[in-house]
Structures are given as structure tokens and as C-alpha cells.
Design a protein around this motif. Structure first.
Motif, mmCIF file in Angstrom:
data_model
loop_
_atom_site.group_PDB
_atom_site.id
_atom_site.type_symbol
_atom_site.label_atom_id
_atom_site.label_comp_id
_atom_site.label_asym_id
_atom_site.label_seq_id
_atom_site.Cartn_x
_atom_site.Cartn_y
_atom_site.Cartn_z
ATOM 1 N N ALA A 11 -3.272 51.328 100.200
ATOM 2 C CA ALA A 11 -4.542 51.575 99.525
ATOM 3 C C ALA A 11 -5.657 51.807 100.541
ATOM 4 C CB ALA A 11 -4.887 50.404 98.610
ATOM 5 N N ALA A 12 -5.663 51.043 101.616
ATOM 6 C CA ALA A 12 -6.685 51.207 102.650
ATOM 7 C C ALA A 12 -6.587 52.580 103.307
ATOM 8 C CB ALA A 12 -6.553 50.108 103.695
ATOM 9 N N ALA A 13 -5.356 53.074 103.520
ATOM 10 C CA ALA A 13 -5.184 54.401 104.106
ATOM 11 C C ALA A 13 -5.724 55.480 103.174
ATOM 12 C CB ALA A 13 -3.702 54.645 104.410
ATOM 13 N N ALA A 14 -5.469 55.334 101.871
ATOM 14 C CA ALA A 14 -5.996 56.295 100.903
ATOM 15 C C ALA A 14 -7.522 56.250 100.884
ATOM 16 C CB ALA A 14 -5.438 55.998 99.513
ATOM 17 N N GLU A 15 -8.072 55.053 100.918
ATOM 18 C CA GLU A 15 -9.530 54.905 100.943
ATOM 19 C C GLU A 15 -10.124 55.601 102.165
ATOM 20 O OE1 GLU A 15 -12.962 51.393 101.010
ATOM 21 O OE2 GLU A 15 -10.857 50.866 101.293
ATOM 22 N N ASP A 16 -9.576 55.351 103.318
ATOM 23 C CA ASP A 16 -10.103 55.954 104.543
ATOM 24 C C ASP A 16 -10.048 57.477 104.472
ATOM 25 O OD1 ASP A 16 -10.549 53.437 105.574
ATOM 26 O OD2 ASP A 16 -8.751 53.430 106.845
ATOM 27 N N ALA A 17 -8.942 58.010 103.932
ATOM 28 C CA ALA A 17 -8.791 59.459 103.854
ATOM 29 C C ALA A 17 -9.823 60.077 102.922
ATOM 30 C CB ALA A 17 -7.379 59.808 103.395
ATOM 31 N N ILE A 19 -12.801 58.790 101.939
ATOM 32 C CA ILE A 19 -14.166 58.630 102.449
ATOM 33 C C ILE A 19 -14.441 59.608 103.588
ATOM 34 C CG2 ILE A 19 -15.801 57.038 103.524
ATOM 35 C CD1 ILE A 19 -15.043 56.502 100.533
ATOM 36 N N SER A 20 -13.484 59.752 104.512
ATOM 37 C CA SER A 20 -13.718 60.620 105.669
ATOM 38 C C SER A 20 -13.757 62.098 105.282
ATOM 39 C CB SER A 20 -12.641 60.384 106.734
ATOM 40 O OG SER A 20 -11.354 60.727 106.243
ATOM 41 N N ALA A 21 -12.977 62.498 104.265
ATOM 42 C CA ALA A 21 -12.898 63.917 103.926
ATOM 43 C C ALA A 21 -13.928 64.369 102.898
ATOM 44 C CB ALA A 21 -11.491 64.237 103.410
ATOM 45 N N TYR A 22 -14.363 63.484 102.012
ATOM 46 C CA TYR A 22 -15.144 63.925 100.863
ATOM 47 C C TYR A 22 -16.536 63.309 100.741
ATOM 48 C CZ TYR A 22 -10.614 65.631 99.283
ATOM 49 O OH TYR A 22 -9.413 66.280 99.202
ATOM 50 N N VAL A 23 -16.751 62.141 101.303
ATOM 51 C CA VAL A 23 -18.004 61.421 101.068
ATOM 52 C C VAL A 23 -18.945 61.610 102.254
ATOM 53 C CG1 VAL A 23 -19.055 59.169 100.609
ATOM 54 C CG2 VAL A 23 -16.833 59.749 99.605
ATOM 55 N N HIS A 24 -20.172 61.992 101.953
ATOM 56 C CA HIS A 24 -21.150 62.305 102.990
ATOM 57 C C HIS A 24 -22.439 61.542 102.729
ATOM 58 C CE1 HIS A 24 -18.489 65.608 104.165
ATOM 59 N NE2 HIS A 24 -18.350 65.814 102.868
ATOM 60 N N ARG A 25 -23.024 61.033 103.797
ATOM 61 C CA ARG A 25 -24.292 60.313 103.702
ATOM 62 C C ARG A 25 -25.442 61.231 104.088
ATOM 63 N NH1 ARG A 25 -21.026 55.899 105.488
ATOM 64 N NH2 ARG A 25 -21.330 54.008 104.262
ATOM 65 N N ARG A 271 6.602 52.616 90.837
ATOM 66 C CA ARG A 271 7.345 53.874 90.927
ATOM 67 C C ARG A 271 6.415 55.029 91.275
ATOM 68 N NH1 ARG A 271 9.610 57.449 92.311
ATOM 69 N NH2 ARG A 271 11.180 58.768 91.348
ATOM 70 N N ASN A 272 5.261 55.079 90.650
ATOM 71 C CA ASN A 272 4.336 56.188 90.892
ATOM 72 C C ASN A 272 3.610 56.047 92.221
ATOM 73 O OD1 ASN A 272 3.984 58.194 88.412
ATOM 74 N ND2 ASN A 272 4.607 56.191 87.655
ATOM 75 N N ALA A 273 3.251 54.826 92.596
ATOM 76 C CA ALA A 273 2.627 54.609 93.898
ATOM 77 C C ALA A 273 3.594 54.985 95.024
ATOM 78 C CB ALA A 273 2.182 53.159 94.033
ATOM 79 N N ASP A 274 4.860 54.587 94.889
ATOM 80 C CA ASP A 274 5.854 54.934 95.902
ATOM 81 C C ASP A 274 6.037 56.441 96.009
ATOM 82 O OD1 ASP A 274 6.301 52.284 96.512
ATOM 83 O OD2 ASP A 274 8.237 52.142 95.472
ATOM 84 N N ALA A 275 6.089 57.130 94.858
ATOM 85 C CA ALA A 275 6.287 58.578 94.871
ATOM 86 C C ALA A 275 5.105 59.287 95.518
ATOM 87 C CB ALA A 275 6.497 59.086 93.446
ATOM 88 N N LEU A 276 3.890 58.866 95.189
ATOM 89 C CA LEU A 276 2.712 59.473 95.809
ATOM 90 C C LEU A 276 2.728 59.262 97.319
ATOM 91 C CD1 LEU A 276 -0.043 58.462 93.233
ATOM 92 C CD2 LEU A 276 0.565 60.815 93.866
ATOM 93 N N TRP A 277 3.062 58.049 97.731
ATOM 94 C CA TRP A 277 3.082 57.758 99.162
ATOM 95 C C TRP A 277 4.146 58.584 99.882
ATOM 96 C CZ3 TRP A 277 -0.442 55.605 102.073
ATOM 97 C CH2 TRP A 277 -0.124 55.289 103.394
ATOM 98 N N ALA A 278 5.315 58.738 99.274
ATOM 99 C CA ALA A 278 6.403 59.494 99.888
ATOM 100 C C ALA A 278 6.064 60.967 100.033
ATOM 101 C CB ALA A 278 7.678 59.328 99.058
ATOM 102 N N MET A 279 5.251 61.498 99.117
ATOM 103 C CA MET A 279 4.911 62.916 99.144
ATOM 104 C C MET A 279 3.593 63.203 99.865
ATOM 105 S SD MET A 279 7.430 64.412 97.903
ATOM 106 C CE MET A 279 8.903 64.047 96.930
ATOM 107 N N ARG A 280 3.009 62.179 100.461
ATOM 108 C CA ARG A 280 1.770 62.328 101.232
ATOM 109 C C ARG A 280 2.043 63.163 102.483
ATOM 110 N NH1 ARG A 280 -0.054 58.277 105.112
ATOM 111 N NH2 ARG A 280 -2.345 58.238 105.335
ATOM 112 N N ARG A 281 1.119 64.072 102.786
ATOM 113 C CA ARG A 281 1.234 64.894 103.980
ATOM 114 C C ARG A 281 -0.130 64.994 104.648
ATOM 115 N NH1 ARG A 281 5.591 63.977 102.535
ATOM 116 N NH2 ARG A 281 7.413 65.362 102.331
ATOM 117 N N ASP A 282 -0.195 64.704 105.924
ATOM 118 C CA ASP A 282 -1.442 64.788 106.689
ATOM 119 C C ASP A 282 -2.567 63.996 106.023
ATOM 120 O OD1 ASP A 282 -0.261 66.489 108.616
ATOM 121 O OD2 ASP A 282 -0.602 68.226 107.314
ATOM 122 N N GLY A 283 -2.221 62.851 105.483
ATOM 123 C CA GLY A 283 -3.212 61.976 104.874
ATOM 124 C C GLY A 283 -3.621 62.345 103.463
#
Length: 324
Positions: A11-17, A19-25, A271-283
């Protein structure tokens, strides 16, 4: 699950990805853009921001951080700026999502109260439900489910009960037990979206109706069984959030229900969290967990990445309920 990573770490890795890619201050305010490339990169979506704030609040419960609390404050100021201080749009479903997000963050009590009053005032007693937006003849689950959750802890609880009763009586599909999308001009819109099921479960639990929550949960389990337990995908754009919303309320079900119901919710989530994580590419995560993430197209929408992050935070919630 990858034995080297905990649910919290994923979850922390998803959060970091996200915030860094989409959220701007921009000074003391912040907001997220709809995509990382293409013409939509500067688009701002009200209801996507409601879910961004909501999942940040969930992450704060799971992994408290002063930096995240500051970001939540910046995003709330950004929403205030973007809505000229009203917190309102013409869409009642969007307003309800924001009400739920604000309930998680705890500030802006006046805005939450205003949202509750507006939703209660828009209830149509002739139909027994809330329309999708102002001057609309569409009455649907995505408006009535979250609105019921907003109103359940308020003095308008009776309206929340009427909304959920209407959903059960009018939108439940006799063949599958799933919640259909809505009614318009007297006809039922038969679409079966994941988030319709999520809000039905969430509203039932908000009202203490475990029987109703269990019925919808069982229907979802049957529905997903044909896809090896995976949620149906809905592409990018708004659809990128649909499965994540179902996942959020499966997490709630896992933490509040007992026995087979909690196990079922937890199993579907994992099951769905595992599938999403397995299909993750470049964050980045895919819009459809049956395939790897792509470098362009729907997979680069903020909604898709946000939906995946919501799913991973819900998996943290469900996992924590095992040992709590």
C-alpha cells in the motif's frame, strides 16, 4: 502474496507512486491531475479528489505521518479553491463521495453538515430515492449508496434507511442478487458495476444491516467466481475507480463482520490485491488485473492508479482485522 512485502509495504508503494506522479503542490494548496500524459494531464476531477482524500485518510490510519497530514490539508485547501469555497457540484453522487471523505479527515465540519443537508433536501419522496444530479430523472445506486452512508450517522438516518430500502426493492437483480445501476424514465438500467455492489455493502453496514450486507457480498462472490475471483474491469476514466470502491467496502466488511462473511470479503480482497500487484509495471497498475500495466492509455489515468491504491489499503484493513 509476495513473501518479501507486507500489505502495508505494498500500500505504501502505491501511495508513493500516486503522489509522485499525479499530485502537485502550489504553495499552500494541492491537487491531482487526471493523467500523466496526453491532453487530459491538467484536468481536475471533483469526485476523484474525494477518493484521493479518502484513501489518504485510510493510509494515515495505517501508517501515520506528519507529511501526509500536511498533504491532506493542502488538498482540502485545493478543493476549497477549486469549488470557490462551496464544496458543491451539481452531481449528488460526487457530493456524497466528498461527504464520506470529509468524515474520514475530521476537519471541515461545516462543509460536511452542508453536504448532509443538501443530500437530504434533494431526496425525492415520490420515488423514495435521490436523483443522480440536479434536474435529473436518473435515480441510481452510485448516488443513493454513498448518500445513505453520509446520512446514516446524522439526524437524517430515516432517509438513509429509505434509500437503502429503495435500492433493495428496485435495483436488486432477481437473477443474480447483484445491484443494478438505476432507473430512468421508469425503466431499469441493468448495468452491473462493481461500485454499485460496494456502496450497497457499505450502506448496509453503516445502518447495521448485516443480513443485507451478507446477501450482496455472497452475490459478489458468485459473480467473481467465474473470473477466478477477480473483479470485472471498467477501463479508465471514471471506471478506473469502480473496483477500488468495491474493495474499500469489502475491507469494511472484513473488519466489521464475522465468520464466513468476513472470510469471504478478505479472500476476495486478497485475490484482487495480489493480481494488481503481480501485474504492476514500472510502479503503475493496470485497469484490468488480468494483464500487465501498459505505459500509455487508460492505465495512466489517476483514477486507475487511485483504484489500485484503494484496493491495497483495503487489503491492509482486512488483514489487520484478523489479528485485532
Amino acid at each position: 502474496m509476495d513473501a518479501t512485502l507486507s500489505t502495508q509495504q505494498r500500500a505504501a508503494a502505491a501511495e508513493d507512486a500516486v503522489i509522485s506522479a499525479y499530485v502537485h503542490r502550489y504553495g499552500p494548496v494541492a491537487w491531482g491531475h487526471a493523467a500523466t500524459d496526453g491532453d487530459g494531464a491538467r484536468t481536475w476531477h471533483y469526485w476523484w479528489h474525494a477518493h484521493l482524500v479518502h484513501v489518504l485518510a485510510e493510509a494515515e490510519r495505517h501508517r501515520p505521518s506528519a507529511a501526509r497530514r500536511r498533504l491532506i490539508g493542502d488538498l482540502l485547501r485545493g478543493i476549497t479553491v477549486r469549488t470557490a469555497g462551496t464544496w458543491i457540484t451539481p452531481f449528488y453522487d460526487d457530493i456524497a463521495w466528498m461527504g464520506l471523505a470529509l468524515a474520514e479527515t475530521r476537519p471541515h465540519g461545516r462543509a460536511r453538515a452542508r453536504i448532509a443537508r443538501l443530500l437530504a433536501g434533494a431526496f425525492d419522496p415520490a420515488v423514495g430515492a435521490l436523483p443522480w444530479r440536479t434536474r435529473s430523472v436518473l435515480y441510481n445506486a452510485p448516488a443513493n449508496g454513498p448518500a445513505a452512508m453520509v446520512l446514516a450517522p446524522s439526524r437524517h438516518r430515516a432517509l438513509a434507511e429509505r434509500m437503502t430500502a429503495w435500492m433493495t426493492a428496485v435495483l436488486d437483480d432477481p437473477a443474480t442478487g447483484l445491484v443494478r445501476d438505476g432507473i430512468e424514465h421508469g425503466g431499469v438500467r441493468p448495468d452491473l458495476w462493481t461500485y454499485n455492489q460496494g456502496v450497497a455493502i457499505g450502506a448496509a453496514l453503516a445502518l447495521g444491516d448485516g443480513t443485507r450486507a451478507s446477501t450482496v457480498l455472497e452475490a459478489v462472490d458468485r459473480w467473481c467466481a467465474a473470473e477466478e475471483g477477480l473483479f470485472p474491469a471498467a477501463g479508465g476514466g471514471d471506471g478506473g475507480l469502480f473496483a477500488g470502491i468495491l474493495a474499500r467496502y469489502l475491507g469494511v466488511a472484513a473488519s466489521r463482520m464475522d465468520g464466513e462473511d468476513a472470510d469471504r470479503a478478505r479472500r476476495l480482497l486478497r485475490r484482487n490485491a495480489d493480481a494488481l500487484w503481480a501485474m504492476r509495471r514500472d510502479g503503475a497498475f493496470p485497469a484490468d488485473p488480468r494483464r500487465p500495466a501498459l505505459p500509455t492509455g487508460d492505465d495512466r489515468d489517476l483514477s486507475v492508479q487511485l483504484g489500485a491504491w484503494i484496493t491495497l489499503e483495503a487489503d491492509v484493513t482486512a488483514s489487520a482485522s484478523v489479528t485485532s
